[in-house]
Design a protein around this motif. Structure first.
Motif, PDB file in Angstrom:
ATOM      1  N   GLU A 108      -4.216  64.327  95.055  1.00  0.00           N
ATOM      2  CA  GLU A 108      -3.447  64.720  93.878  1.00  0.00           C
ATOM      3  C   GLU A 108      -2.411  65.749  94.317  1.00  0.00           C
ATOM      4  O   GLU A 108      -2.432  66.242  95.441  1.00  0.00           O
ATOM      5  N   VAL A 109      -1.492  66.049  93.449  1.00  0.00           N
ATOM      6  CA  VAL A 109      -0.327  66.872  93.775  1.00  0.00           C
ATOM      7  C   VAL A 109      -0.726  68.228  94.363  1.00  0.00           C
ATOM      8  O   VAL A 109      -0.155  68.668  95.359  1.00  0.00           O
ATOM      9  N   GLY A 110      -1.694  68.889  93.782  1.00  0.00           N
ATOM     10  CA  GLY A 110      -2.098  70.216  94.250  1.00  0.00           C
ATOM     11  C   GLY A 110      -2.603  70.194  95.682  1.00  0.00           C
ATOM     12  O   GLY A 110      -2.179  70.996  96.515  1.00  0.00           O
ATOM     13  N   SER A 111      -3.512  69.272  95.982  1.00  0.00           N
ATOM     14  CA  SER A 111      -4.076  69.186  97.334  1.00  0.00           C
ATOM     15  C   SER A 111      -3.017  68.788  98.351  1.00  0.00           C
ATOM     16  O   SER A 111      -2.950  69.345  99.447  1.00  0.00           O
ATOM     17  N   GLU A 112      -2.187  67.830  97.974  1.00  0.00           N
ATOM     18  CA  GLU A 112      -1.149  67.378  98.904  1.00  0.00           C
ATOM     19  C   GLU A 112      -0.108  68.468  99.127  1.00  0.00           C
ATOM     20  O   GLU A 112       0.374  68.649 100.241  1.00  0.00           O
ATOM     21  N   GLY A 113       0.236  69.203  98.080  1.00  0.00           N
ATOM     22  CA  GLY A 113       1.174  70.319  98.229  1.00  0.00           C
ATOM     23  C   GLY A 113       0.605  71.414  99.105  1.00  0.00           C
ATOM     24  O   GLY A 113       1.317  71.991  99.936  1.00  0.00           O
ATOM     25  N   TYR A 114      -0.696  71.706  98.917  1.00  0.00           N
ATOM     26  CA  TYR A 114      -1.349  72.716  99.746  1.00  0.00           C
ATOM     27  C   TYR A 114      -1.318  72.302 101.205  1.00  0.00           C
ATOM     28  O   TYR A 114      -0.963  73.102 102.082  1.00  0.00           O
ATOM     29  N   ALA A 115      -1.681  71.075 101.508  1.00  0.00           N
ATOM     30  CA  ALA A 115      -1.718  70.611 102.893  1.00  0.00           C
ATOM     31  C   ALA A 115      -0.317  70.636 103.510  1.00  0.00           C
ATOM     32  O   ALA A 115      -0.147  71.045 104.662  1.00  0.00           O
ATOM     33  N   ALA A 116       0.686  70.219 102.742  1.00  0.00           N
ATOM     34  CA  ALA A 116       2.057  70.228 103.265  1.00  0.00           C
ATOM     35  C   ALA A 116       2.502  71.656 103.588  1.00  0.00           C
ATOM     36  O   ALA A 116       3.101  71.905 104.635  1.00  0.00           O
ATOM     37  N   ALA A 117       2.207  72.600 102.691  1.00  0.00           N
ATOM     38  CA  ALA A 117       2.590  73.994 102.930  1.00  0.00           C
ATOM     39  C   ALA A 117       1.826  74.574 104.120  1.00  0.00           C
ATOM     40  O   ALA A 117       2.398  75.290 104.948  1.00  0.00           O
ATOM     41  N   ALA A 118       0.544  74.266 104.224  1.00  0.00           N
ATOM     42  CA  ALA A 118      -0.257  74.776 105.341  1.00  0.00           C
ATOM     43  C   ALA A 118       0.234  74.203 106.672  1.00  0.00           C
ATOM     44  O   ALA A 118       0.337  74.926 107.673  1.00  0.00           O
ATOM     45  N   ASN A 119       0.553  72.926 106.702  1.00  0.00           N
ATOM     46  CA  ASN A 119       1.054  72.311 107.928  1.00  0.00           C
ATOM     47  C   ASN A 119       2.420  72.878 108.315  1.00  0.00           C
ATOM     48  O   ASN A 119       2.707  73.087 109.502  1.00  0.00           O
ATOM     49  N   LYS A 120       3.252  73.133 107.319  1.00  0.00           N
ATOM     50  CA  LYS A 120       4.570  73.733 107.590  1.00  0.00           C
ATOM     51  C   LYS A 120       4.385  75.145 108.165  1.00  0.00           C
ATOM     52  O   LYS A 120       5.095  75.543 109.087  1.00  0.00           O
ATOM     53  N   SER A 121       3.443  75.885 107.628  1.00  0.00           N
ATOM     54  CA  SER A 121       3.143  77.220 108.130  1.00  0.00           C
ATOM     55  C   SER A 121       2.639  77.146 109.572  1.00  0.00           C
ATOM     56  O   SER A 121       3.024  77.951 110.427  1.00  0.00           O
ATOM     57  N   GLY A 122       1.779  76.181 109.859  1.00  0.00           N
ATOM     58  CA  GLY A 122       1.280  75.993 111.224  1.00  0.00           C
ATOM     59  C   GLY A 122       2.410  75.660 112.193  1.00  0.00           C
ATOM     60  O   GLY A 122       2.439  76.155 113.319  1.00  0.00           O
TER      61      GLY A 122
END
Length: 168
Positions: A108-122
């Motif tokens: 869902e949008v929240g989980s996918e947004g979280y993962a995208a932001a975390a990967n971008k941070s990494g």
């Protein structure tokens, strides 16, 4: 008595005057708006920065007439930087890889947004580590050149290294 801008004359004035033109977007002329920031320049060359900093440190240290080259102290600094690159940076880069492989816990949008932001941070952390590695590697290589120049009594090389930051 009528107020200016009211009644039939006010309507007439509104219909027969030119409307002010809006300034271009981002011009900063609209109250509360700001001009668009300039586009970012190219990223710094961290290898060049590391080389120049090592030369500047050497020039500052050796500018004092009483300074003497201490090969044992130089070897300790070189060894410490080598260990840092081989162990600390290497370990951090290995760990940073995991920070770009985060999968969303749900679809869902929240989980996918979280993962995208975390990967971008990494990915940003990996970029930082690479820059720090480039800087430290260049600094280390310049220290090795200084040590070699002293060991070989290469006065021309030492003079060139001391010139960093001096104007012609």
């Amino acid at each position: 008595m009528t107020r200016p801008g009211s009644g039939p004359q006010g309507v007439y004035d509104q219909l027969n005057t030119t409307t002010p033109q809006a300034p271009p977007p981002g011009s900063g002329m609209i109250q509360g708006a700001t001009a668009a920031p300039p586009p970012p320049g190219p990223p710094p060359n961290y290898g060049e920065l590391g080389t120049n900093q090592a030369k500047a440190d050497f020039a500052a240290a050796s500018a004092n007439g009483g300074w003497e080259f201490d090969p044992a102290a130089m070897d300790k600094v070189i060894k410490s930087l080598e260990d840092c690159l081989e162990n600390d940076f290497s370990r951090a880069q290995d760990h940073a890889t995991w920070l770009t492989l985060i999968q969303p816990p749900g679809q869902e949008v929240g989980s996918e947004g979280y993962a995208a932001a975390a990967n971008k941070s990494g990915a940003a952390y990996q970029s930082f580590l690479q820059s720090a590695n480039d800087y430290t590697s260049s600094y280390l290589e310049t220290l090795r050149k200084i040590r070699t120049a002293y060991q070989e009594q290469d006065q021309a090389a030492l003079d060139a290294l001391r010139q960093i930051g001096k104007t012609a």
